[in-house]
Structures are given as C-alpha cells and as structure tokens.
Design a protein around this motif. Sequence first.
Motif, short mmCIF file in Angstrom:
data_model
loop_
_atom_site.label_atom_id
_atom_site.label_comp_id
_atom_site.label_asym_id
_atom_site.label_seq_id
_atom_site.Cartn_x
_atom_site.Cartn_y
_atom_site.Cartn_z
N ASN A 32 55.24 56.79 48.99
CA ASN A 32 55.31 55.37 49.33
C ASN A 32 53.91 54.81 49.13
OD1 ASN A 32 58.03 55.64 50.13
ND2 ASN A 32 57.37 56.36 52.13
N PHE A 34 51.06 51.44 49.14
CA PHE A 34 50.71 50.22 49.85
C PHE A 34 49.43 49.62 49.28
CE2 PHE A 34 53.45 51.06 53.58
CZ PHE A 34 53.66 52.41 53.43
N TYR A 36 46.68 47.03 51.10
CA TYR A 36 46.27 46.27 52.27
C TYR A 36 45.08 45.39 51.90
CZ TYR A 36 49.04 48.99 55.64
OH TYR A 36 50.06 49.57 56.35
N LEU A 44 42.87 44.02 59.04
CA LEU A 44 43.48 44.61 57.85
C LEU A 44 44.97 44.28 57.92
CD1 LEU A 44 42.25 46.49 55.65
CD2 LEU A 44 43.30 48.38 56.88
N LEU A 46 48.94 44.04 55.63
CA LEU A 46 49.70 44.49 54.49
C LEU A 46 49.84 43.39 53.45
CD1 LEU A 46 51.48 46.86 53.40
CD2 LEU A 46 53.44 45.64 54.38
N LYS A 49 54.13 46.59 49.43
CA LYS A 49 54.43 48.02 49.53
C LYS A 49 55.56 48.39 48.57
CE LYS A 49 57.48 47.24 53.49
NZ LYS A 49 57.66 47.45 54.94
N PHE A 51 58.53 51.39 48.18
CA PHE A 51 59.22 52.56 48.73
C PHE A 51 60.13 53.17 47.68
CE2 PHE A 51 58.50 52.97 53.32
CZ PHE A 51 57.65 51.91 53.50
N PHE A 90 42.50 47.49 49.80
CA PHE A 90 42.65 48.94 49.94
C PHE A 90 44.02 49.38 49.47
CE2 PHE A 90 38.89 49.91 52.42
CZ PHE A 90 38.60 48.71 53.06
N HIS A 94 51.38 57.27 51.00
CA HIS A 94 52.06 58.01 52.06
C HIS A 94 53.11 58.89 51.39
CE1 HIS A 94 54.64 58.81 55.48
NE2 HIS A 94 53.79 58.25 56.27
N LEU A 101 48.80 58.46 56.33
CA LEU A 101 48.49 57.57 55.22
C LEU A 101 47.09 57.90 54.71
CD1 LEU A 101 50.01 55.09 54.06
CD2 LEU A 101 48.77 53.70 55.68
N PHE A 103 43.96 56.44 52.47
CA PHE A 103 43.43 55.20 51.90
C PHE A 103 42.42 55.49 50.80
CE2 PHE A 103 44.85 51.63 54.50
CZ PHE A 103 45.39 52.28 55.59
N GLY A 104 42.35 54.57 49.85
CA GLY A 104 41.26 54.59 48.90
C GLY A 104 40.00 54.03 49.53
#
Lengths: 113, 114
Positions: A32, A34, A36, A44, A46, A49, A51, A90, A94, A101, A103-104
């Motif tokens: 999944n 995302f 952000y 922060l 969303l 996303k 799925f 970001f 997931h 999760l 993050f980059g």
Amino acid sequence: AQSVSQHNHHVILSEAASLELGCNYSYGGTVNLFWYVQYPGQHLQLLLKYFSGDPLVKGIKGFEAEFIKSKFSFNLRKPSVQWSDTAEYFCAVHPGTASKLTFGTGTRLQVTL
Amino acid sequence: DVKVTQSSRYLVKRTGEKVFLECVQDMDHENMFWYRQDPGLGLRLIYFSYDVKMKEKGDIPEGYSVSREKKERFSLILESASTNQTSMYLCASSLESPQEETQYFGPGTRLLVL
C-alpha cells in the motif's frame, strides 16, 4: 528490510510549472502506498493513497500519483503548481501484511511567484 | 475529524533529564506510533503500539521507552535525555484495518536538549 527512496531532496519551481516527484521502494510483495504532505507550520497530512485497483490515483488539491509495479515506483504529479503547494512531501510504503509504515526522506518543494 | 494532540509544541530540557511526551487521540484508534523527524532523514519510527499495554520497537528505539495504559494515550519517555535526541517528535494513530492504514498525525513536539 524495505526502503523508500525519494531522489529529489529540494525542488524549486515557478508557479504554473508541472511537478513530478519520484518515489521508489524496495519491497517485492503487495504494498500500500501513500503520499503525505507537511505545509509550513502544519500537521503532516495524507495527500493520496493507493491500495488496489486503478494504478492512477487522485488526491486532494489536484495531485495524482501513478503506481508502476514493474518499476517499484509511485511518483507524484501535478500539472500546474501553485505557491500554496510549497511544502515537504513524503512518500510512504506499507506492506500488504500488517506492519509498520516506512517513509522516504522527503522532498522539499518551493514554488516561486 | 480525527484529532491527535501532543502535550507540548516546544520543550527545552537538559542532558540527563527524564522527558515525557504525551499523545492523545480521540477516534478510538487501536494503533499509535511515535516518530522522530530530522532534516534529510525523513520520519523514523521509534515505537508503536497495537493495543493497550502492548508495544513494539520501531527502527530506532534505543534511548526511548513508551507506555500505553489507555487506548487513547501513548507516551514516549526519554529516560536520560541526550543532545542527539534533539528533534521533532511526531505522534500518529490509525485504525486496525487492512484497508485503512492511513495514519493521522499530531502537530509535533520540538525538543531541544541542552
């Protein structure tokens, strides 16, 4: 361990320019995905996303992202940026199974008038 | 709207002090998370919790502990603060659902350790 790469650390664009921010991940299974966004002085939140289903997903404020499974990518795009898009973006991944999760490192976008 | 609140926006502490960061969410979410955010490093997960009294280590748990005595509250504890723990700390929560892993973030606590 999975990882997320955002190759653009700082991007400066003029208003009305087109935007594409890169995101690549290293997990081989179902994921999944995302994006952000963190506007200056704000939480922060969303942006969009993915799925399942249509790999082209649309988010708030005219943003969209395309999931390309063969390239392990989930790039963020906007055809015409506005000064108010100045923020840090970001990407996050997931795995399909319950887990945390990842993050980059983020991309700081600065839009000039 | 989901609301995640954090007890302080800014904190200044001295090396060696015990520091408590509190996070409360009002949407009955099962999952809660603590991250630190540093320039050029993005968000890194410190600890997370899937249920009351349950905790799991994230990617950088060293020097931190957590407590979750009630579903809505998740505390991050720095037992003996050090200067390398100067950072922005973000709390987040999410539902326990395979189709809804969206995390909702608090405003953050900017901690300076002198």
